[in-house]
Design a protein around this motif. Structure first.
Motif, PDB file in Angstrom:
ATOM      1  N   PHE B  56       0.783  -1.247   0.075  1.00 49.53           N
ATOM      2  CA  PHE B  56       0.003   0.253  -0.161  1.00 49.53           C
ATOM      3  C   PHE B  56       0.774   1.429  -0.075  1.00 49.53           C
ATOM      4  N   PHE B  58       2.926   2.096   2.476  1.00 47.47           N
ATOM      5  CA  PHE B  58       3.331   2.567   3.764  1.00 47.47           C
ATOM      6  C   PHE B  58       4.746   2.652   3.919  1.00 47.47           C
ATOM      7  N   SER B  85      -5.758   6.698   6.690  1.00 44.53           N
ATOM      8  CA  SER B  85      -6.419   7.828   5.923  1.00 44.53           C
ATOM      9  C   SER B  85      -5.277   8.863   5.338  1.00 44.53           C
ATOM     10  N   ARG B  87      -2.206   8.059   4.642  1.00 45.22           N
ATOM     11  CA  ARG B  87      -1.760   7.360   3.329  1.00 45.22           C
ATOM     12  C   ARG B  87      -2.775   7.415   2.076  1.00 45.22           C
ATOM     13  N   LEU B  88      -3.958   7.339   2.399  1.00 46.00           N
ATOM     14  CA  LEU B  88      -4.878   7.546   1.363  1.00 46.00           C
ATOM     15  C   LEU B  88      -4.853   8.868   0.614  1.00 46.00           C
ATOM     16  N   LEU B  91      -2.019   9.222  -1.446  1.00 46.89           N
ATOM     17  CA  LEU B  91      -2.115   8.423  -2.446  1.00 46.89           C
ATOM     18  C   LEU B  91      -3.059   9.283  -3.592  1.00 46.89           C
ATOM     19  N   GLU B  92      -4.192  10.256  -3.023  1.00 41.73           N
ATOM     20  CA  GLU B  92      -4.805  10.776  -3.869  1.00 41.73           C
ATOM     21  C   GLU B  92      -3.967  12.070  -4.399  1.00 41.73           C
ATOM     22  N   LYS B  94      -0.831  11.910  -5.082  1.00 39.56           N
ATOM     23  CA  LYS B  94      -0.243  11.629  -6.045  1.00 39.56           C
ATOM     24  C   LYS B  94      -0.797  11.271  -7.465  1.00 39.56           C
ATOM     25  N   GLN B  95      -1.994  10.889  -7.150  1.00 39.44           N
ATOM     26  CA  GLN B  95      -2.974  10.527  -8.326  1.00 39.44           C
ATOM     27  C   GLN B  95      -3.089  12.014  -9.193  1.00 39.44           C
ATOM     28  N   LEU B  98       0.120  12.794 -10.896  1.00 43.45           N
ATOM     29  CA  LEU B  98       0.220  12.054 -12.000  1.00 43.45           C
ATOM     30  C   LEU B  98      -0.509  12.201 -13.095  1.00 43.45           C
ATOM     31  N   LYS B  99      -1.889  12.609 -12.874  1.00 42.82           N
ATOM     32  CA  LYS B  99      -2.876  12.924 -13.914  1.00 42.82           C
ATOM     33  C   LYS B  99      -2.360  13.892 -14.470  1.00 42.82           C
ATOM     34  N   LEU B 101       0.587  15.338 -15.001  1.00 43.57           N
ATOM     35  CA  LEU B 101       1.932  15.059 -15.673  1.00 43.57           C
ATOM     36  C   LEU B 101       1.423  14.432 -16.907  1.00 43.57           C
ATOM     37  N   HIS B 102       0.616  13.536 -16.695  1.00 37.65           N
ATOM     38  CA  HIS B 102       0.338  12.599 -17.827  1.00 37.65           C
ATOM     39  C   HIS B 102      -0.221  13.315 -18.946  1.00 37.65           C
TER      40      HIS B 102
END
Lengths: 127, 127
Positions: B56, B58, B85, B87-88, B91-92, B94-95, B98-99, B101-102
């Motif tokens: 995940f 961590f 939470s 970490r969540l 993750l969000e 980071k998403q 990434l989006k 950049l993508h």
DNA sequence: CTTGACCTTCCAGTTGCTGGAAAGACTAAA
DNA sequence: TTTAGTCTTTCCAGCAACTGGAAGGTCAAG
């Protein structure tokens, strides 16, 4: 231009500017009589190029290739596109990974009551 | 159980299993007369717990906390949820990064002809 | 002349492992 | 019993891409 002016102009930390020359990503800058590094606009442009490339997640080695192409008047856009497409695929793969991790963790977090009691679906899932 | 059996059971490389004890993430395993590490089922369960936590994303330190909670009968699910939470959210974040950049890179790649000529919107953008 | 900001080099640390060398231990076949 | 092959051990180094810090030289302002 001394290193701190160049670093400001390029938007990179001083340490990083030195590091990029140490590893040969950019050529060693000229030096003043007393050994201070001196930078010109062309060097700063290369540093900016690297900063932007790094921001896309290109590795140092890829930055090296891109920088070569940047400076090569005989480059083909096909070569640039190949490198960029590879990175794009990596980004897409990473996005998929992240999404699946996210969705799973989000589900666990949502079903966890988050109270004073010990029972917890997150711990259950991990154990 | 010798280390390779434990490593297979836990789904982790032998080196990693040793590493986790070296850094004190799991307690040092008992040893045979000749110095071989010996593992029991409980140790393997902890290793599996760590593997899933790491999956995940961590950090090792977070794994340490989670493992403590895993083994603490008096834990509160609130504490677990807090870590998860956090970490969540990462993750969000980071998403989102990434989006963006993508999308930017995808646009550049799409508009690059990728032929034998040097002109290239990707290089233009970076330079 | 002093102060403080800048610059230099060099070395170490970060994260989370991974690889490899040298040497000892165990197992099974010949 | 030897021998081969597969464990296992410890220790040290390296990966990526910086970042921090120490010890010391330089420069500009007041």
């Amino acid at each position: 231009m001394n290193i701190s002016a160049a670093s400001k102009a390029a938007g990179l930390p001083v340490k990083t500017v030195r590091y990029y020359a140490d590893i040969g990503l950019v050529s060693a800058p000229s030096r003043s009589d007393t050994g201070y590094r001196t930078y010109d606009d062309a060097s700063v442009r290369k540093l900016i190029f690297i900063r932007r490339s790094r921001a896309f997640g290109f590795t140092i080695e890829e930055c090296r290739e891109l920088l070569d192409l940047y400076q090569d008047q005989d480059r083909t856009s096909a070569e640039v596109k190949r490198i960029a497409s590879k990175r794009l695929e990596e980004l897409e793969e990473k996005q998929r990974e992240l999404k699946s991790l996210h969705d799973e963790l989000a589900h666990l977090v949502k079903t966890c009551r988050g109270d004073h009691r010990p029972d917890c679906p997150i711990i259950d899932y991990l154990g």
